[in-house]
Design an enzyme around this catalytic site. Structure first.
Site, PDB file in Angstrom:
ATOM      1  N   GLY A  21       0.825  -1.210   0.000  1.00 50.47           N
ATOM      2  CA  GLY A  21       0.000   0.000   0.000  1.00 50.47           C
ATOM      3  C   GLY A  21       0.853   1.251   0.000  1.00 50.47           C
ATOM      4  O   GLY A  21       2.088   1.192   0.053  1.00 50.47           O
ATOM      5  N   GLY A  67       0.594  -0.942   6.421  1.00 50.95           N
ATOM      6  CA  GLY A  67      -0.469   0.023   6.652  1.00 50.95           C
ATOM      7  C   GLY A  67      -1.753  -0.669   7.068  1.00 50.95           C
ATOM      8  O   GLY A  67      -1.771  -1.871   7.303  1.00 50.95           O
ATOM      9  N   GLU A  89      -0.811 -10.804   3.536  1.00 53.70           N
ATOM     10  CA  GLU A  89      -0.512  -9.906   4.669  1.00 53.70           C
ATOM     11  C   GLU A  89      -0.792 -10.631   5.986  1.00 53.70           C
ATOM     12  O   GLU A  89       0.013 -10.648   6.901  1.00 53.70           O
ATOM     13  CB  GLU A  89      -1.365  -8.631   4.593  1.00 53.70           C
ATOM     14  CG  GLU A  89      -0.960  -7.686   3.488  1.00 53.70           C
ATOM     15  CD  GLU A  89      -1.911  -6.523   3.361  1.00 53.70           C
ATOM     16  OE1 GLU A  89      -3.062  -6.600   3.832  1.00 53.70           O
ATOM     17  OE2 GLU A  89      -1.496  -5.505   2.768  1.00 53.70           O
TER      18      GLU A  89
END
Ligand code: DER
Length: 249
Positions: free
Chosen positions: A29, A86, A107
């Site tokens: 991101g 993030g 992630e």
């Protein structure tokens, strides 16, 4: 300062935690981009040595390569020392919504096996309650039987006022990861893992025990993972408009 400047400030503060020899989870991101670039700069300057990055997406792998960060994977490094990434939303208990960029599965795998997971945000990401601002909670689903999976997700939240869901689509000729409002005949968005994303919308926020909701979503056959990151973040670095950086543990 601009929102991007705040993202950069938060990212650089988190990168101060990176030490030579670490295995680092590399987030995805626009905020994580500043962290990747900063780590690359420190490697180039010799301030950081012998670090290896585990990317959380193909995008992160490419960005990290361009920054000069040596890459590896979870097979070689099943435990990660520090992940930096993030988030779309952070609640007071450090629970997160992530995945608006479509990378939530990798992630969650990398950040879920990290000794420390430091979230980097500008203060616009802080919310009193998750998914109350009308932004999506993404759910990664396999393409096979996707419409049935959507129906099962829908029935899970029947009766929740303001709930609706959509299969995320990307217009055919763009890398957009937000679904195509124009309703054109665009293709489903496809993740790095060749799956689809169902975006869940709770206009009045999610009510009830987040862990019970998480388990109920994960029990639906065809669901791979969702973007509620509960109890995974070990700290959050928040860059505020007044220039103050707050670290919440
Ligand atoms: O998609 C993701 O999970 C990203 O990390 C997202 O949550 C944060 O992206 P941003 O830093 O560009 O706002």
């Amino acid at each position: 300062p601009s929102q991007d400047e705040l993202k950069r400030v938060a990212a650089h503060r988190a990168v101060e935690l990176v030490e030579s020899g670490m295995v680092i989870g590399l987030g995805t991101g626009s905020t994580a981009a500043h962290a990747l670039d900063r780590i690359g700069d420190l490697i180039r300057s010799g301030a950081l040595r012998d670090v290896v990055g585990i990317p959380t997406s193909e995008w992160a792998a490419a960005r990290a390569s361009a920054a000069g960060i040596p890459l590896s994977d979870l097979d070689a490094h099943p435990v990660v020392d520090l992940s930096i990434d993030g988030a779309d939303e952070v609640d007071p208990a450090l629970n997160l919504v992530k995945g608006r960029g479509g990378s939530l599965l990798r992630e969650k795998m990398v950040e879920g096996t990290s000794r420390r997971f430091v979230v980097i945000v500008d203060d616009s990401k802080l919310v009193p309650r998750l998914a109350a601002s009308g932004l999506a909670v993404p759910v990664e689903i396999i393409p096979f039987g996707w419409a049935l999976t959507l129906r099962r997700l829908q029935s899970l939240f029947d009766g929740v006022p303001g709930f609706n869901l959509k299969l995320r689509t990307a217009s055919i000729n763009a890398k957009a990861t937000t679904f195509d409002e124009k309703g054109s005949d665009s293709e489903p968005f496809v993740t790095d893992n060749k799956n689809y994303i169902a975006d869940l919308f709770f206009e009045n926020g999610i009510h009830g025990d987040l862990r019970v909701i998480s388990d109920a979503i994960l029990r639906i056959t065809g669901v791979v993972e969702h973007g509620l990151f509960l109890g995974l973040a070990t700290s959050v670095v928040v860059a505020q408009k007044d220039g103050v950086v707050v670290v919440k543990d």
